[in-house]
Motif scaffolding. Structure first.
Motif, PDB file in Angstrom:
ATOM      1  N   TYR A 189       2.298  62.822  -5.341  1.00  0.00           N
ATOM      2  CA  TYR A 189       3.320  61.901  -5.816  1.00  0.00           C
ATOM      3  C   TYR A 189       4.319  61.592  -4.712  1.00  0.00           C
ATOM      4  CZ  TYR A 189       7.132  65.367  -6.230  1.00  0.00           C
ATOM      5  OH  TYR A 189       8.118  66.298  -5.967  1.00  0.00           O
ATOM      6  N   GLU A 190       4.964  60.448  -4.861  1.00  0.00           N
ATOM      7  CA  GLU A 190       6.068  60.046  -4.005  1.00  0.00           C
ATOM      8  C   GLU A 190       7.199  59.516  -4.879  1.00  0.00           C
ATOM      9  OE1 GLU A 190       4.688  57.312  -1.068  1.00  0.00           O
ATOM     10  OE2 GLU A 190       3.762  58.879   0.152  1.00  0.00           O
ATOM     11  N   GLU A 191       8.396  59.445  -4.300  1.00  0.00           N
ATOM     12  CA  GLU A 191       9.590  59.096  -5.080  1.00  0.00           C
ATOM     13  C   GLU A 191      10.386  58.003  -4.394  1.00  0.00           C
ATOM     14  OE1 GLU A 191      13.983  59.489  -5.708  1.00  0.00           O
ATOM     15  OE2 GLU A 191      12.822  60.041  -3.935  1.00  0.00           O
ATOM     16  N   LEU A 192      10.954  57.113  -5.214  1.00  0.00           N
ATOM     17  CA  LEU A 192      11.796  56.031  -4.724  1.00  0.00           C
ATOM     18  C   LEU A 192      12.966  55.870  -5.679  1.00  0.00           C
ATOM     19  CD1 LEU A 192      12.335  53.467  -2.930  1.00  0.00           C
ATOM     20  CD2 LEU A 192      10.855  52.230  -4.521  1.00  0.00           C
ATOM     21  N   THR A 193      14.173  55.648  -5.148  1.00  0.00           N
ATOM     22  CA  THR A 193      15.363  55.483  -5.974  1.00  0.00           C
ATOM     23  C   THR A 193      15.769  54.020  -6.055  1.00  0.00           C
ATOM     24  OG1 THR A 193      16.203  57.683  -5.388  1.00  0.00           O
ATOM     25  CG2 THR A 193      17.794  56.104  -6.269  1.00  0.00           C
ATOM     26  N   PHE A 194      15.931  53.531  -7.296  1.00  0.00           N
ATOM     27  CA  PHE A 194      16.544  52.231  -7.536  1.00  0.00           C
ATOM     28  C   PHE A 194      17.991  52.470  -7.954  1.00  0.00           C
ATOM     29  CE2 PHE A 194      12.066  51.278  -8.371  1.00  0.00           C
ATOM     30  CZ  PHE A 194      11.898  50.073  -7.705  1.00  0.00           C
ATOM     31  N   SER A 195      18.923  51.801  -7.310  1.00  0.00           N
ATOM     32  CA  SER A 195      20.331  51.896  -7.676  1.00  0.00           C
ATOM     33  C   SER A 195      20.727  50.647  -8.455  1.00  0.00           C
ATOM     34  CB  SER A 195      21.195  52.023  -6.420  1.00  0.00           C
ATOM     35  OG  SER A 195      22.552  52.149  -6.754  1.00  0.00           O
ATOM     36  N   THR A 196      21.372  50.837  -9.621  1.00  0.00           N
ATOM     37  CA  THR A 196      21.745  49.696 -10.445  1.00  0.00           C
ATOM     38  C   THR A 196      23.245  49.689 -10.701  1.00  0.00           C
ATOM     39  OG1 THR A 196      21.703  50.621 -12.697  1.00  0.00           O
ATOM     40  CG2 THR A 196      19.575  50.149 -11.664  1.00  0.00           C
ATOM     41  N   SER A 197      23.730  48.612 -11.298  1.00  0.00           N
ATOM     42  CA  SER A 197      25.150  48.494 -11.644  1.00  0.00           C
ATOM     43  C   SER A 197      25.448  49.077 -13.022  1.00  0.00           C
ATOM     44  CB  SER A 197      25.575  47.025 -11.625  1.00  0.00           C
ATOM     45  OG  SER A 197      24.833  46.288 -12.580  1.00  0.00           O
ATOM     46  N   ALA A 198      24.415  49.496 -13.750  1.00  0.00           N
ATOM     47  CA  ALA A 198      24.593  50.077 -15.078  1.00  0.00           C
ATOM     48  C   ALA A 198      24.847  51.580 -14.955  1.00  0.00           C
ATOM     49  CB  ALA A 198      23.365  49.832 -15.939  1.00  0.00           C
ATOM     50  N   THR A 199      25.381  52.181 -16.019  1.00  0.00           N
ATOM     51  CA  THR A 199      25.530  53.633 -16.090  1.00  0.00           C
ATOM     52  C   THR A 199      25.088  54.109 -17.465  1.00  0.00           C
ATOM     53  OG1 THR A 199      27.847  53.420 -16.776  1.00  0.00           O
ATOM     54  CG2 THR A 199      27.418  53.751 -14.417  1.00  0.00           C
ATOM     55  N   ASN A 200      24.933  55.428 -17.594  1.00  0.00           N
ATOM     56  CA  ASN A 200      24.467  56.026 -18.850  1.00  0.00           C
ATOM     57  C   ASN A 200      23.163  55.388 -19.318  1.00  0.00           C
ATOM     58  OD1 ASN A 200      26.720  57.625 -18.792  1.00  0.00           O
ATOM     59  ND2 ASN A 200      27.801  56.558 -20.428  1.00  0.00           N
ATOM     60  N   ILE A 201      22.205  55.275 -18.410  1.00  0.00           N
ATOM     61  CA  ILE A 201      20.904  54.682 -18.748  1.00  0.00           C
ATOM     62  C   ILE A 201      20.088  55.732 -19.495  1.00  0.00           C
ATOM     63  CG2 ILE A 201      18.903  53.459 -17.862  1.00  0.00           C
ATOM     64  CD1 ILE A 201      20.432  52.891 -15.326  1.00  0.00           C
ATOM     65  N   ASP A 202      19.560  55.333 -20.642  1.00  0.00           N
ATOM     66  CA  ASP A 202      18.912  56.324 -21.498  1.00  0.00           C
ATOM     67  C   ASP A 202      17.550  55.843 -21.973  1.00  0.00           C
ATOM     68  OD1 ASP A 202      18.458  58.577 -23.003  1.00  0.00           O
ATOM     69  OD2 ASP A 202      20.214  58.386 -24.269  1.00  0.00           O
TER      70      ASP A 202
END
Length: 386
Positions: free
Chosen positions: A336-349
């Motif tokens: 496996y490999e990992e990538l981070t997406f950064s968004t303007s939202a918070t408390n993503i569930d």
């Protein structure tokens, strides 16, 4: 097979912000659940004020005025909704989308109880309550009272026409018929605290357990052909699980219910009684394991996983800080490999996937601060609709 390296600076990640003001959609305030009917191209979004949004899943365009259900628009249906929807899933029956909704619902005497499922049918134009709604969940033992039980998760099996509900208080799994609400089997006893659930394409249901007792911290695997069970020990209490299968492998991602940790495992599909860690291709990440500060940046909300046309697995982990982690696993389940997406939202569930017979798959997450997060795996893009 090796994967292309995905560890790239965040400014190369495509992030598109698309607010609802320009599309004519209502404003999201406190959305908490999303559910998809992939065949009929419908996305349902619940909001805590007894409201429902109904959108085209492929485009997120409005179907009618939004919110579709509210005190001002379809007050009758709004009154049927729990004040806070704790779980919502969709079962497709022809051109109708049938919603199964968990939450606090009044019983026949007006008392608010937790062991009811509201069932609403949407024909593309209007909502109506199914004839067998609400479904009353009972373990069949007259000496017990399920009205205040904590229903942990609800899941639909479209292929078999089943609805599953895990009862964390009663230590049981309910298996219902999606066409009439009747009991198909059980309830099945699951010692401990059954929590999140997931289905693979091999007719198996996986149930997490967050018990305080080590002996009960097992993933129960239900064979839906005969409702027999096996267990898999991943050595953590778990609250969220996501599973996907191809002809080559079955992978599962399991969230620790006590801290920021996710295990990435390949299931032994000969026995369904064991699993192995998926190796990391990056020296900074452990084999089969993500931790806070090492692949995880904050508390995990939910996990969605699916396989693409090439058999590659893509999993998405929503986080409180607004990041979404993409975990890409080889078709044979080895790496496996990992990538981070950064968004303007918070408390993503809570999340779900849109998998049409043609066109692009999409992933949806509800951000409780008032946004819908939309991920296009094929384009590696994230959009936020607020």
């Amino acid at each position: 097979m090796k994967l292309l390296k995905l560890f790239i600076p965040l400014f190369f990640v495509s992030l598109i912000l698309n607010c609802s003001g320009g599309s004519g959609q209502g404003t999201f305030f406190r959305i908490n659940q999303v559910a998809v009917d992939s065949v009929n191209d419908r996305l349902f979004v619940s909001q805590n004020t007894q409201e429902l949004f109904v959108l085209e899943a492929s485009t997120q365009d409005s179907i009618g005025d939004q919110p579709f259900v509210s005190e001002d628009n379809d007050e009758t249906t709004a009154a049927l909704l729990p004040a806070i929807v704790s779980g919502m899933v969709v079962y497709r029956t022809g051109s109708t989308s049938r919603l199964f909704i968990l939450g606090t619902i009044a019983n026949t005497t007006g008392d608010l109880v937790l062991n009811r499922i509201r069932v609403l049918d949407f024909d593309g134009t209007t909502f109506s309550e199914a004839s067998f709604s609400p479904i009353v969940l009972s373990d069949g033992d007259g000496a017990t009272d399920e009205t205040d039980n904590a229903m942990a998760d609800i899941l639909v099996d479209q292929a078999n026409g089943y609805v599953f509900v895990s009862d964390a208080s009663g230590e049981v799994l309910y298996i219902l018929d999606a066409d009439d609400g009747s009991t198909v089997a059980g309830p099945l006893n699951i010692a401990g605290t059954p929590q999140g659930m997931a289905l693979d394409s091999n007719n198996r249901l996986y149930v997490c357990n967050s018990s305080d007792l080590d002996a009960e911290q097992l993933i129960t695997v239900v064979n839906l052909n005969d409702f027999s069970t096996t267990t898999i020990d991943v050595e953590i209490p778990c609250s969220v699980i996501a599973v996907a299968s191809t002809a080559d492998a079955t992978v599962m991602l399991v969230k620790n219910s006590e801290r920021s940790q996710v295990k990435i495992r390949e299931v032994n599909t000969t026995t369904y009684a064991s699993s192995t860690a998926v190796a990391s291709t990056y020296a900074g990440l452990s084999d089969g394991n993500l931790e806070g500060g090492s692949g995880i940046t904050s508390a995990i909300g939910d996990i969605v996983v699916q396989a693409d046309d090439d058999g590659i697995f893509n999993a998405y982990l929503s986080e409180v800080d607004g990041n979404v982690q993409q975990i890409t696993i080889t078709a044979n389940g080895d790496e496996y490999e990992e990538l981070t997406f950064s968004t303007s939202a918070t408390n993503i569930d809570g999340g779900t996937s849109f998998t049409p017979s043609s066109g692009s798959d999409l992933i949806f997450f509800a951000a409780e601060t008032g946004a819908l997060v939309v991920i296009d795996p094929a384009e590696a893009t994230v959009r936020v609709r607020d």
